[in-house]
Design a protein around this motif. Structure first.
Motif, PDB file in Angstrom:
ATOM      1  N   SER A  47       0.825  -1.208   0.000  1.00 43.66           N
ATOM      2  CA  SER A  47       0.000   0.000   0.000  1.00 43.66           C
ATOM      3  C   SER A  47       0.859   1.259   0.000  1.00 43.66           C
ATOM      4  O   SER A  47       0.354   2.354   0.209  1.00 43.66           O
ATOM      5  N   GLY A 249      -7.242  -5.819  -8.260  1.00 40.22           N
ATOM      6  CA  GLY A 249      -8.158  -5.092  -7.384  1.00 40.22           C
ATOM      7  C   GLY A 249      -9.445  -4.785  -8.112  1.00 40.22           C
ATOM      8  O   GLY A 249      -9.661  -5.194  -9.257  1.00 40.22           O
ATOM      9  N   LYS A 769     -11.917  -0.010   3.311  1.00 42.66           N
ATOM     10  CA  LYS A 769     -12.181  -0.617   2.012  1.00 42.66           C
ATOM     11  C   LYS A 769     -13.605  -0.387   1.525  1.00 42.66           C
ATOM     12  O   LYS A 769     -14.017  -0.992   0.536  1.00 42.66           O
ATOM     13  N   GLN A 806     -14.248  -1.666  -1.957  1.00 45.88           N
ATOM     14  CA  GLN A 806     -13.035  -1.786  -2.762  1.00 45.88           C
ATOM     15  C   GLN A 806     -12.247  -3.019  -2.292  1.00 45.88           C
ATOM     16  O   GLN A 806     -12.160  -3.295  -1.100  1.00 45.88           O
TER      17      GLN A 806
END
Length: 807
Positions: A47, A249, A769, A806
């Motif tokens: 990240s 993703g 998320k 997400q």
């Protein structure tokens, strides 16, 4: 004691070393060693991420020892991946990293790290067919980012374009064949969205925002780079789609709201083969929505697969597809009389009940649309690259289309309905070959594009003729008296497919196929005379070959046109403030016309030069406070000349003497005063007038396609950054316009639609998320209208709720 001190010293040094963390620093430049600002830098499968500053430098901290893959991506440049190793938590310094210009595939998504000014993205490879920063580009354009659309919970294209300075909807998408997409006013001229990723991409319906990365609205005549088939004298609208990126993703999102709105959106990205740099992204959306009126709906299903394959550091391929299946009722505008006065001169006198649709959900249109694009990029050398592009579009209309028109015959503000059954298809093919160079001659940097372009459009129309289908009054009255028959009739006209089919059975069916071809060569050079002063010169040679109706050779004609473009940019403060001026050109091909007095013998065809539009513009752009304040202020003057009119000396002759003048100024601001707050604001004023014409009805009057003189928009979004409210936020804004003419002819007088200001608000929470949000559109339930010889009521107050996840 001595041994104890040694042991403690070793222990403390080891602990200090263990507690340290590694750091990666570096500088990103282009192939001329110019720093690149705002490059996305991330560590794959982590990240961690950041952006380069105005000097091209970046730093990523708090890294443990190990092997990493550094990914650098920047709009308009090829993504670069670098393998790095952190040893013993020691800092790693990278020499200048060079990014080479290319397409926008593999743009990395940054999960952690701040990108300032989220409502502005002022680097694009499409506006000038070169990768230029906005501050060094002499053309003005507005960019609407997907971050801005998400903050406003936008579910349709019309709402998205409300964020573009100086753009106003003239009428919504009708779905009809040929030109069923929405129309918008831009710098005094009408325009439709017909460009996707810089290539033709057609639709007869509305554009689904689920696959939009950003929208670019180019201002002023833009034929030099894009031709006249997909642009107008006011500019053009380019939709940039989402593209595959390096990583895995996605996102799932559901929005529900007033008037039966339900929209589910999916976005998934993955590497099909990491070793071979093959990436795939898939976007999809299903939307249903009803009208606020007594009938009307839209249902659409959309899929957008895209694929990117980087063969090696020199060669890459990409594929983008968009497939839409939509069913809708066409919106029923009230078309005002264009040749005689309407009994009412405003909405109050008209007595319009805007909750009435004057249609039924049984009368529908289907709009299947497909757009495909293939791109190949090849690095010829450090200074040159080749870009080969192919796009194919197909859009169809099948179903019932009707309209209401005030003929002024029956009285009582009576509008007559005409209806037909549409069966039409439009297909386009575009092939481009670009050679893009970036090199220096005598210390002066040249950024050059040389391109070849072939464009073809073919239309097939097998629709029925239009049939009379009753009359209505704006307050809900109806009768069956045909205004074009002498008898007074009282027939009934049910709004059902069976009843309409029975009436249309007597109508003929068209059998028309028409096509045209455009062959173009274009060239552009952005020359940096100094590091602060640059000039841009562009030229297009355009050959138009019209076959018209393929069964009728009398409508065939050819025209060749030169379209120049010139711009100057001076940066008193490098990369922070620029002064610019430009000359831009647009044109329209003009068909030959019959001339000569019939009494003297057969008329003859006279050829004409293409109609021309020329713009002069100047202003300034800013990029201040480390990208926290982007502003563009400009003044433009567009003159359209060589419009074909009747010769004052002879009613049987035609000359090129018609003129329109459109001038005004625009202000756009994107600001991020401090972390968490983003602001978007715009204001425009346009003065348009037909200055020369043989039509006394429009002479010295504002053209109806120009829309309102004044437009303004504002949106502010704030998210708390820490504390108990961390992740919570709210937004607020408004859109507005001055009054506009729906009708403005000498014979009809004026019908004026009133000015309006519409307020919108939102609240949201952004989790790790997931996110949830509420949006209230038209907070004060303002009744307002838009139109272009039409009256088009807009949606009342509406509440939307969104939840996204997400992964």
């Amino acid at each position: 004691m001595k041994h104890l001190i040694q042991i403690l010293t070793v222990f403390l040094l080891s602990s200090a070393a263990f507690s340290q963390s590694g750091t990666i620093t570096g500088k990103v430049v282009d192939n001329t060693q110019m720093p690149l600002f705002g490059v996305n830098i991330s560590l794959k499968n982590t990240s961690k991420g950041t952006q380069s500053n105005e000097n091209g430098f970046f730093e990523i901290n708090n890294l443990q020892s190990g092997d990493y893959e550094l990914i650098l991506s920047y709009i308009g440049f090829k993504t670069k991946e670098i393998a790095v190793t952190i040893s013993n938590n020691q800092p790693l310094k990278l020499d200048s990293i060079i990014l080479f210009e290319g397409n926008e595939i593999l743009e990395e998504v940054i999960i952690e790290g701040e990108r300032r000014n989220k409502f502005s993205r002022k680097q694009t490879a499409y506006v000038s067919k070169l990768s230029l920063k906005d501050i060094e580009n002499s053309q003005v354009y507005s960019t609407i980012t997907n971050e801005l659309l998400k903050s406003q919970i936008v579910t349709n294209f019309d709402d998205a374009l409300k964020n573009a300075t100086g753009v106003e909807s003239l009428w919504a998408s009708t779905g009809r064949g040929g030109d069923g997409a929405g129309y918008y006013a831009l710098r005094g001229f009408s325009v439709q969205p017909q460009l996707v990723n810089g290539l033709p991409g057609l639709t007869n319906g509305t554009i689904n925002p689920a696959n939009i990365e950003r929208i670019e609205v180019l201002k002023g005549p833009s034929a030099t780079f894009f031709g006249n088939a997909v642009s107008s004298y006011g500019g053009l609208i380019n939709v940039v789609t989402k593209k595959p990126y390096a990583g895995t993703g996605g996102e799932l999102s559901f929005t529900s709201g007033s008037y039966g709105l339900n929209q589910i959106v999916g976005d998934f990205n993955t590497a099909l083969n990491k070793n071979e740099n093959l990436y795939f992204r898939f976007n999809t959306a299903y939307t249903t929505e009803q009208s606020f009126q007594d009938a009307g709906f839209r249902e659409s299903f959309f899929v957008a697969p895209s694929l990117s394959y980087k063969v090696n550091n020199k060669l890459s391929f990409s594929f983008y597809g968009e497939i839409t299946q939509a069913t809708q009722t066409n919106p029923m505008f009230l078309f005002l009389n264009r040749s005689a006065p309407t009994e009412a001169s405003n909405l109050e006198e008209l007595g319009y009940n805007n909750k009435l649709s004057f249609t039924s959900n049984d009368l529908t249109l289907q709009n299947p649309t497909q757009n495909y694009r293939i791109e190949m990029d090849y690095k010829l050398s450090d200074s040159w690259q080749s870009q080969t592009l192919l796009s194919k579009s197909s859009t169809s209309t099948n179903g019932y289309y009707s309209y209401l028109f005030d003929f002024g015959i029956l009285g009582g503000n009576t509008f007559t309905r005409y209806i037909n059954k549409q069966n039409a298809n439009t297909q386009t093919t575009d092939i481009q070959q670009n050679f893009i160079g970036d090199f220096k001659i005598a210390s002066m940097r040249n950024r050059i594009v040389v391109g070849l372009d072939y464009f073809n459009e073919t239309q097939v129309n097998n629709s029925t003729g239009y049939a009379f289908y009753g009359n209505i009054t704006p307050n809900g009255g109806s009768n069956g008296d045909n205004p074009f028959t002498s008898n007074i009739e009282n027939d009934t006209f049910p709004l059902s497919t069976s009843a309409v089919d029975a009436v249309l059975a007597s109508q003929g069916v068209a059998n028309v196929k028409s096509t045209y071809h455009i062959y173009s060569l274009y060239f552009s050079d952005v020359l940096n005379i100094t590091d602060k002063f640059s000039a841009m010169l562009g030229l297009r040679l355009d050959h138009f070959n019209n076959d018209g109706n393929i069964t009728n050779i009398t409508d065939d004609f050819d025209q060749t046109t030169f379209s120049p473009k010139f711009g100057l940019v001076y940066q008193p403060i490098k990369d922070k403030l620029s002064l610019f001026g430009n000359y831009q050109n647009g044109f329209t091909n003009v068909a030959p016309q019959l001339v000569g007095n019939p009494a003297d013998g057969p008329q003859t065809l006279q050829n004409f030069d293409p109609e021309q539009a020329n713009q002069l513009e100047f202003g300034f752009k800013t990029n201040l406070f480390n990208n926290r304040l982007n502003a563009t202020v400009s003044y433009y003057d567009i003159k359209v000349k060589d419009r074909v009119i009747t010769d004052p000396a002879s009613p049987f002759n035609k000359i090129q003497g018609g003129e329109i003048v459109s001038k005004g100024f625009e202000i756009e601001i994107n600001a991020n005063p401090f972390q968490g707050l983003n602001i978007r604001a715009g204001f425009s004023n346009n003065d348009s007038e037909t200055t020369k014409s043989d039509n006394i009805q429009i002479l010295n009057r504002r053209p109806l396609e120009a829309g309102p003189e004044i437009l303004y928009n504002f949106w502010a979004n704030y998210e708390f950054q820490k504390g108990a409210l961390d992740g919570f936020g709210f937004g607020a804004g408004f859109n507005g316009a001055s009054e506009r003419f729906a009708i403005n002819y000498l014979s009809t007088g004026e019908f004026i639609l009133p000015s309006y200001t519409v307020v919108n608000t939102s609240v949201f929470y952004q989790g790790n998320k997931y996110s949830i949000g509420l949006k209230l559109n038209n907070v004060f339930n303002k009744e307002y209208y838009k139109g272009w010889t039409t009256i088009n009521p807009q949606q009342p107050r509406a509440l939307l709720a969104n939840i996204s996840y997400q992964f």
